[in-house]
Design an enzyme around this catalytic site. Structure first.
Site, mmCIF file in Angstrom:
data_model
loop_
_atom_site.group_PDB
_atom_site.id
_atom_site.type_symbol
_atom_site.label_atom_id
_atom_site.label_comp_id
_atom_site.label_asym_id
_atom_site.label_seq_id
_atom_site.Cartn_x
_atom_site.Cartn_y
_atom_site.Cartn_z
ATOM 1 N N CYS A 134 0.820 -1.219 0.000
ATOM 2 C CA CYS A 134 0.000 0.000 0.000
ATOM 3 C C CYS A 134 0.856 1.272 0.000
ATOM 4 C CB CYS A 134 -0.952 0.004 1.190
ATOM 5 S SG CYS A 134 -0.201 -0.522 2.729
ATOM 6 N N HIS A 248 -2.422 6.739 4.054
ATOM 7 C CA HIS A 248 -0.973 6.816 4.272
ATOM 8 C C HIS A 248 -0.448 8.134 3.675
ATOM 9 C CE1 HIS A 248 -1.201 2.781 5.605
ATOM 10 N NE2 HIS A 248 -0.581 2.144 4.621
#
Ligand SMILES: NC(=O)c1ccc[n+]([C@@H]2O[C@H](COP(=O)([O-])OP(=O)(O)OC[C@H]3O[C@@H](n4cnc5c(N)ncnc54)[C@H](OP(=O)(O)O)[C@@H]3O)[C@@H](O)[C@H]2O)c1
Length: 342
Positions: A134, A248
């Site tokens: 990710c 993120h």
């Protein structure tokens, strides 16, 4: 998705009860993926429970080799160990496993794909395709437009990673610890080595013995080199877990073979599919996880020249469960259908 090749596909979601699996199910419906039959699979623990797909309940079955008979695409969002044993079973049965775990990412026989960057790698698939980590996906998406302007020599990056990157257990740990702190109790530890609530952990779980790097950090170097097909790019990194539910972020210092101006970089980034630029410091405009959660875009801002070199600074955010996981996996399947590979 509108496509000449619109035959309905039999689709399996492995890890359908997990953080990524739930988003895969939601996005298959949202993107109008041509699902004929849907099989929701998880561990023995969840067999017989239900998950939601396109407004209806689907019963969860245990993921066993037989469950993949006749499956066209299996989206794997479970454990690495399960991918290792079950992905070859799908390939053997003529289907394609699109895997979110790290198990196959560096295997030379397995394409590691971000469809906006290296879709041609899909042509060589042998029944297993791997999705990058990710963190890597947002990272390479924000480097690719700059790489097209000038080859990249090195990147120094610090990531700030959401607890959902550790799946549902990470989300539950943050929520539980917030409750404990509010009640005046010491935070109890299960997933992370130190409290994550009201804290930042300069180590994303797993540690490699050698050199003191976490596996999360090392992935950024090796996956980036494989996706770009360029072993000369150096990536130096620290990955930090922060008490953010989803999304993120990363601060990146990029060194190119010739100096690239912030204006040039912003223009190239804004023109790249899947990237959005929000960069107006005079108005306090910059992207944060609030802007990107629930969306597929990788957002970039704070593009500026380093004060002491010709390098460029970027700030980048993306939804780790969508473009960092589910969206990228589904885009891979869509690209394979477009290319007549499935
Ligand atoms: N979270 C992210 O941001 C992210 C991003 C990229 C990649 N990934 C990767 O995606 C995968 C899933 O992550 P997640 O965050 O969704 O984790 P999660 O929330 O913990 O979910 C794990 C899923 O795997 C299933 N599972 C566990 N053991 C199993 C077994 N032995 N047999 C069948 N199913 C099993 C679980 O089923 P039960 O409910 O039955 O236990 C659950 O559905 C991992 O490989 C992770 O590294 C995650």
């Amino acid at each position: 998705m509108s496509d000449a090749n619109d035959r309905k596909r039999t689709v399996a979601v492995v890890g359908a009860t997990g953080a990524v699996g739930e988003v895969v199910l939601r996005l298959l419906a949202e993107r109008d993926f041509p699902v004929g039959e849907l099989r929701a699979l998880a561990s023995e623990r969840s067999a017989g429970t239900t998950v939601q797909f396109a407004g209806r309940d689907v019963e969860v079955a245990e993921a066993t080799p037989d469950a993949f008979e006749g499956v066209d695409f299996a989206f794997f969002a479970a454990t690495g160990g399960l991918s290792k044993t079950l992905a070859p079973e799908i390939a053997k049965r003529g289907g394609v496993a699109i895997d979110k775990s790290s198990t196959w990412r560096l295997d030379e026989q397995v394409p590691l794909v971000v469809p906006e960057i290296n879709p041609e790698a899909l042509e060589k698939h042998k029944g297993i395709v791997s999705c990058p980590n990710c963190t890597t996906i947002g990272f390479v998406m924000s480097l690719e437009p700059i790489r097209k302007l000038a080859p990249i020599k090195s990147v120094v990056v610090t990531t700030l990673q959401a607890v959902s990157g550790t799946g549902k257990p990470g989300i539950e740990e943050l929520e539980r610890q917030k409750g404990e702190l509010a009640a005046g109790q010491a935070p109890s530890l299960d997933v992370y080595a130190a409290p994550i609530a009201e804290n930042a952990l300069p180590l994303c779980e797993s540690f490699l013995e050698e050199g003191g790097y976490s596996t999360e950090e090392v992935k950024l170097l090796h996956e980036t080199r494989k996706i770009f097909g360029d072993d000369s790019i150096d990536v130096s990194m620290t990955c930090v877990r922060v008490p953010v539910p989803v999304g993120h972020s990363a601060a990146m210092l990029v060194e190119t073979e010739r100096p690239v101006s912030p204006e040039e970089a912003r223009e190239a980034l804004a023109a790249f599919p899947g990237v959005e630029v929000v960069d107006d410091p005079s108005q306090n405009r910059f992207p944060t996880v609030y802007d990107v959660t629930g969306r597929d875009a990788v957002m970039v801002g704070r593009v500026r020249k380093d004060l002491v070199s010709d390098k460029l600074w970027l700030w980048q955010v993306s939804d780790n469960l969508r473009k960092g996981a589910a969206t990228n996996a589904i885009q891979i399947a869509e690209e394979m259908m477009r290319r007549g590979l499935k």
